[in-house]
Design a protein around this motif. Structure first.
Motif, PDB file in Angstrom:
ATOM      1  N   ALA A   1      23.501  26.437  45.479  1.00 52.96           N
ATOM      2  CA  ALA A   1      22.745  26.022  44.299  1.00 52.96           C
ATOM      3  C   ALA A   1      21.302  26.515  44.383  1.00 52.96           C
ATOM      4  CB  ALA A   1      22.790  24.496  44.160  1.00 52.96           C
ATOM      5  N   ILE A   2      20.691  26.385  45.541  1.00 55.96           N
ATOM      6  CA  ILE A   2      19.321  26.870  45.716  1.00 55.96           C
ATOM      7  C   ILE A   2      19.267  28.389  45.552  1.00 55.96           C
ATOM      8  CG2 ILE A   2      17.467  27.174  47.411  1.00 55.96           C
ATOM      9  CD1 ILE A   2      18.135  24.375  48.424  1.00 55.96           C
ATOM     10  N   TRP A   3      20.249  29.095  46.109  1.00 58.97           N
ATOM     11  CA  TRP A   3      20.312  30.548  45.959  1.00 58.97           C
ATOM     12  C   TRP A   3      20.412  30.923  44.479  1.00 58.97           C
ATOM     13  CZ3 TRP A   3      24.618  33.363  44.164  1.00 58.97           C
ATOM     14  CH2 TRP A   3      24.457  34.754  44.202  1.00 58.97           C
ATOM     15  N   GLY A   4      21.240  30.206  43.731  1.00 60.00           N
ATOM     16  CA  GLY A   4      21.393  30.486  42.306  1.00 60.00           C
ATOM     17  C   GLY A   4      20.104  30.262  41.531  1.00 60.00           C
ATOM     18  N   VAL A   5      19.435  29.157  41.783  1.00 61.64           N
ATOM     19  CA  VAL A   5      18.172  28.872  41.102  1.00 61.64           C
ATOM     20  C   VAL A   5      17.122  29.910  41.484  1.00 61.64           C
ATOM     21  CG1 VAL A   5      16.272  27.205  40.957  1.00 61.64           C
ATOM     22  CG2 VAL A   5      18.635  26.418  40.817  1.00 61.64           C
ATOM     23  N   ASP A   6      17.074  30.288  42.745  1.00 66.44           N
ATOM     24  CA  ASP A   6      16.124  31.293  43.209  1.00 66.44           C
ATOM     25  C   ASP A   6      16.384  32.634  42.527  1.00 66.44           C
ATOM     26  OD1 ASP A   6      14.015  32.286  45.002  1.00 66.44           O
ATOM     27  OD2 ASP A   6      15.664  33.354  45.992  1.00 66.44           O
ATOM     28  N   THR A   7      17.637  32.994  42.390  1.00 68.79           N
ATOM     29  CA  THR A   7      17.985  34.254  41.737  1.00 68.79           C
ATOM     30  C   THR A   7      17.564  34.236  40.273  1.00 68.79           C
ATOM     31  OG1 THR A   7      19.856  34.534  43.234  1.00 68.79           O
ATOM     32  CG2 THR A   7      19.905  35.807  41.191  1.00 68.79           C
ATOM     33  N   VAL A   8      17.827  33.134  39.592  1.00 69.61           N
ATOM     34  CA  VAL A   8      17.443  33.022  38.175  1.00 69.61           C
ATOM     35  C   VAL A   8      15.927  33.104  38.039  1.00 69.61           C
ATOM     36  CG1 VAL A   8      17.394  31.461  36.190  1.00 69.61           C
ATOM     37  CG2 VAL A   8      19.516  31.793  37.461  1.00 69.61           C
ATOM     38  N   PHE A   9      15.189  32.358  38.851  1.00 66.11           N
ATOM     39  CA  PHE A   9      13.731  32.402  38.770  1.00 66.11           C
ATOM     40  C   PHE A   9      13.193  33.789  39.103  1.00 66.11           C
ATOM     41  CE2 PHE A   9      13.275  27.598  39.415  1.00 66.11           C
ATOM     42  CZ  PHE A   9      13.097  27.386  38.063  1.00 66.11           C
ATOM     43  N   SER A  10      13.817  34.465  40.041  1.00 70.16           N
ATOM     44  CA  SER A  10      13.398  35.814  40.395  1.00 70.16           C
ATOM     45  C   SER A  10      13.565  36.753  39.205  1.00 70.16           C
ATOM     46  CB  SER A  10      14.206  36.310  41.586  1.00 70.16           C
ATOM     47  OG  SER A  10      13.903  37.640  41.873  1.00 70.16           O
TER      48      SER A  10
ATOM     49  N   TYR B   1       9.201  38.712  33.137  1.00 72.82           N
ATOM     50  CA  TYR B   1       7.861  38.365  32.647  1.00 72.82           C
ATOM     51  C   TYR B   1       6.847  39.457  33.017  1.00 72.82           C
ATOM     52  CZ  TYR B   1       3.327  36.085  32.363  1.00 72.82           C
ATOM     53  OH  TYR B   1       2.023  35.774  32.111  1.00 72.82           O
ATOM     54  N   PHE B   2       6.895  39.912  34.265  1.00 71.87           N
ATOM     55  CA  PHE B   2       5.948  40.939  34.703  1.00 71.87           C
ATOM     56  C   PHE B   2       6.239  42.286  34.038  1.00 71.87           C
ATOM     57  CE2 PHE B   2       4.929  38.106  38.338  1.00 71.87           C
ATOM     58  CZ  PHE B   2       3.564  38.006  38.081  1.00 71.87           C
ATOM     59  N   GLN B   3       7.486  42.541  33.678  1.00 74.20           N
ATOM     60  CA  GLN B   3       7.790  43.772  32.929  1.00 74.20           C
ATOM     61  C   GLN B   3       7.231  43.683  31.523  1.00 74.20           C
ATOM     62  OE1 GLN B   3      12.019  44.340  33.089  1.00 74.20           O
ATOM     63  NE2 GLN B   3      11.987  45.098  35.208  1.00 74.20           N
ATOM     64  N   LEU B   4       7.210  42.487  30.958  1.00 74.06           N
ATOM     65  CA  LEU B   4       6.672  42.309  29.596  1.00 74.06           C
ATOM     66  C   LEU B   4       5.159  42.516  29.564  1.00 74.06           C
ATOM     67  CD1 LEU B   4       8.582  39.211  28.168  1.00 74.06           C
ATOM     68  CD2 LEU B   4       8.780  41.578  27.462  1.00 74.06           C
ATOM     69  N   ILE B   5       4.449  42.060  30.587  1.00 71.51           N
ATOM     70  CA  ILE B   5       2.990  42.154  30.555  1.00 71.51           C
ATOM     71  C   ILE B   5       2.467  43.501  31.017  1.00 71.51           C
ATOM     72  CG2 ILE B   5       2.666  39.666  30.787  1.00 71.51           C
ATOM     73  CD1 ILE B   5       1.870  40.113  33.684  1.00 71.51           C
TER      74      ILE B   5
END
Length: 64
Positions: free
Chosen positions: A44-53, A59-63
């Protein structure tokens, strides 16, 4: 030094006389239960980390 030795002796006495230990079968089943929940929690932590990554990368590609 005598205080430490006395502490260790009293600790072993507590463990030997006052602790109610689980049976071997119960200890094994609880160990399996902890292992399964640890694996599920880490996934579960791996999944959340992957999504946040992915979100942060997007976000950084947008800016840029």
């Amino acid at each position: 030094m005598a205080g430490i030795v006395n502490y260790v002796k009293e600790s072993f006495g507590e463990l030997k006389n006052n602790v109610s230990w689980p049976s071997w079968a119960e200890a094994q089943s609880l160990t399996v239960l902890v292992a399964v929940f640890s694996i599920l929690f880490s996934l579960a932590i791996w999944g959340v980390d992957t999504v946040f990554s992915k979100v942060v990368s997007y976000y950084f590609q947008l800016i840029n």
